[in-house]
Scaffold this motif. Sequence first.
Motif, PDB file in Angstrom:
ATOM      1  N   ARG A 595       0.816  -1.209   0.000  1.00 58.91           N
ATOM      2  CA  ARG A 595       0.000   0.000   0.000  1.00 58.91           C
ATOM      3  C   ARG A 595       0.857   1.270   0.000  1.00 58.91           C
ATOM      4  O   ARG A 595       0.400   2.325  -0.435  1.00 58.91           O
ATOM      5  CB  ARG A 595      -0.958   0.006   1.190  1.00 58.91           C
ATOM      6  N   ARG A 596       2.130   1.166   0.470  1.00 61.21           N
ATOM      7  CA  ARG A 596       2.977   2.362   0.529  1.00 61.21           C
ATOM      8  C   ARG A 596       3.288   2.910  -0.864  1.00 61.21           C
ATOM      9  O   ARG A 596       3.708   4.054  -0.999  1.00 61.21           O
ATOM     10  CB  ARG A 596       4.284   2.060   1.252  1.00 61.21           C
ATOM     11  N   GLN A 598       1.248   3.633  -3.008  1.00 61.62           N
ATOM     12  CA  GLN A 598       0.267   4.653  -3.354  1.00 61.62           C
ATOM     13  C   GLN A 598       0.438   5.844  -2.413  1.00 61.62           C
ATOM     14  O   GLN A 598      -0.080   5.870  -1.310  1.00 61.62           O
ATOM     15  CB  GLN A 598      -1.142   4.069  -3.213  1.00 61.62           C
ATOM     16  N   THR A 599       1.194   6.868  -2.868  1.00 58.66           N
ATOM     17  CA  THR A 599       1.409   8.026  -2.004  1.00 58.66           C
ATOM     18  C   THR A 599       0.277   9.024  -2.092  1.00 58.66           C
ATOM     19  O   THR A 599       0.136   9.891  -1.245  1.00 58.66           O
ATOM     20  CB  THR A 599       2.701   8.749  -2.399  1.00 58.66           C
ATOM     21  N   GLY A 600      -0.478   8.910  -3.179  1.00 53.80           N
ATOM     22  CA  GLY A 600      -1.545   9.882  -3.373  1.00 53.80           C
ATOM     23  C   GLY A 600      -1.038  11.123  -4.097  1.00 53.80           C
ATOM     24  O   GLY A 600      -1.826  12.003  -4.466  1.00 53.80           O
ATOM     25  N   GLN A 601       0.279  11.192  -4.285  1.00 55.21           N
ATOM     26  CA  GLN A 601       0.825  12.351  -4.997  1.00 55.21           C
ATOM     27  C   GLN A 601       0.683  12.141  -6.500  1.00 55.21           C
ATOM     28  O   GLN A 601       1.120  11.124  -7.037  1.00 55.21           O
ATOM     29  CB  GLN A 601       2.301  12.533  -4.645  1.00 55.21           C
ATOM     30  N   LEU A 602       0.074  13.148  -7.146  1.00 50.76           N
ATOM     31  CA  LEU A 602      -0.145  13.031  -8.595  1.00 50.76           C
ATOM     32  C   LEU A 602       1.173  12.892  -9.338  1.00 50.76           C
ATOM     33  O   LEU A 602       1.310  12.083 -10.257  1.00 50.76           O
ATOM     34  CB  LEU A 602      -0.900  14.271  -9.069  1.00 50.76           C
TER      35      LEU A 602
END
Lengths: 625, 100
Positions: A595-596, A598-602
């Motif tokens: 899951r790490r 996926q940082t959520g940073q575009l």
Amino acid sequence: MISLLPWFVLFFPLLSVLIITLFTLRHPRASAAVSIAACAASFVLVLPLIGPGLAASHGGAPVTHRVPWLSVGGLEIGMGVHVDGLTVFMLLVVTLIGLLIHIYSTGYMHGDKGFSRYFAFMSLFMFSMLGIVLADNFIQIFIFWELVGLSSYLLIGFWYEKTAASDAGKKAFLVNRVGDFGFVLGILLVFYATGTVNFQEVMTGLAGGHFATVPLFAAAVLVFTGAVAKSAQFPLHVWLPDAMEGPTPVSALIHAATMVAAGVYLLARTFPLFAAEPQALLIVAYIGGFTALFAATVAVVQNDIKRVLAYSTLSQLGYMVMGIGAGSMTAGMFHLTTHACFKALLFLGAGSVIHAVHSQDIWDMGGLFKRMPITSWTFLIGSLALAGIPPFAGFFSKDEVLAAASHYPVLYLLGTATAFLTAFYVARLFTVAFLGKPRQQVHAHESPKVMTVPLMILAALSAVTGWLGAGMPIPFIFASDTGFGSFVHSGHPHAPEFHYSVMIISALVAVAGAAFGYLVYGRGALDPARVKDRAWVLYVVLVKKYFMDEFYGWLVSAVQQGWARLCAWFDRQVLIGTFVNGLAAITRWSGDKTRRLQTGQLHAALLIMGGGAAALLLVLLLGGN
Amino acid sequence: MISIGSFLTVGILLFVIGLAGVLFWRNLLILLMSIEIMLNGINLLFVAYAAKWQHLDGQIFALFVMLVTAAEVAVALALAFAVFKRKGNIDVSQLNRLNG
């Protein structure tokens, strides 16, 4: 159009069911009238079928008619009727005894709040039973087989407020399911082996003898399983004694005269299947013989008048099955016919007594001869017929069974021992219930005419139907001097045969048994209480009916429930615990580890995407060379 | 006659400039503009090769790209507007709620 006649015989009772349920539920008298009229109409319509049906036993064409119903692949199933000599006798038994019992019921059930419902169920039963008798293929007989099971269930649990009655209904239904499962498998095997389910085609094919043997043996045994449950043979007999919770006329019609005999009729109808497999026939014979003796021993110690008769029915059904198993379909069917008359008589007589003294315990009765002369005399005739005292019906038919069994020493011994016990318990029943001093609290009085007239007719039948087998003419009814075997037979008609040694022995045994019973219970030659104390082990075993109910209880609560618990444990621990939850754990663990990413940073996502695209391009470019 | 190489150079340059804009700017509007630049670089290549091979597929594809781009811009600007209304700015580095 005589070939359409059987359809009318079949559908009159169904019409009666519809009329009663749709229109006359609130009008008891009308319901009874409709039901009796339907029964009478069926009986009257059977009469013109007798001639052609019996002619079919002498090489004539049977009365048949069939309509196509469904076709699946190579399987063509029709709905048809088939009337030959065998069918005619069953039709007569079912419609005539049914009619008498319907009439009797108006007296016995008088004032019951379920009166209309009772007659609707009775008509439903008549329809189903006639369907079994007339069926010309396995599928059709199975459908009606289930329908008699349903009507039996409904009528056993007729007084459904009584827990015992509704439990007994369920028990009957469930035990029959076991046998029916085997029956279905048997039908499938018959189809597998022969490619058809039509009785005539199966039998013709068997005569040609070109079917594989192994499936046929299994098919015969499995079809017999159906008969074992329906005709209450050991070990699936446990439902029949409990079925006595139903109204007494129901016990007489369904659980003595007709439905329980359906298994025997099935064996007779499919007899060539068994005849082709002598091993299967032997199984049938020994199960029947064992049931006969087994049930007779239990009947000796029962105190409930209906239970004595119920175990007696089991025992006599065992006789019929043994007769067929011993190779004489004629003997089995003949005993079925006579038994239907005298056992219906005995049950109706018992009903008349119960009606009068409001108890079913024979020790509450006694001294009924003066107060209920008609019931007592007719009951005496029925008892003599059941005990096999000449010249009453049971003597002749039992004799035919024993003659057939005399080729097998074990079967013959079982049959003779049963004959002795039968005479003994009949004498005990009659002596205790009808002779001696009155022991009942209420003042017993004779039943109304609607009940006594059927008793008298049945008594007359019980007295004379036996002569049919011996080839003796019956005054006013039957003039022929050819025996039962010339109408109901497998293969070719045969004249009555007399086995004098068998006949004399069985008569002596019956008289001895009856005399012994009378001396013990009527004259006090032997004190039953002392015998009970001396042989208390045997007594307990018999009173507990060989612990069969306890055995089945144990089987369900220990074995079946244990197995169910084992399955549940396996399901929870192994299937769910290991595989299902294991897969879920792996998925969760891998998800947790990745899951790490996926940082959520575009921008991170875009970089990975761009890098990935570049890498793919590189691979393509390099791989291209 | 301008050689195909010049078109190729300009197209790839446009694409890389756009890519750099997408990767390094945090402003959502500039991001969108950079995507437009990338798409136009691609379109140039499509058209140039269509002319070179005398084949209409490339031109038709370029038209489709323009069409889809127009639609995309309409949606993207609406999204940018919505982001601004929620957050008060259009910084993409703050749109990080989809982290694992």
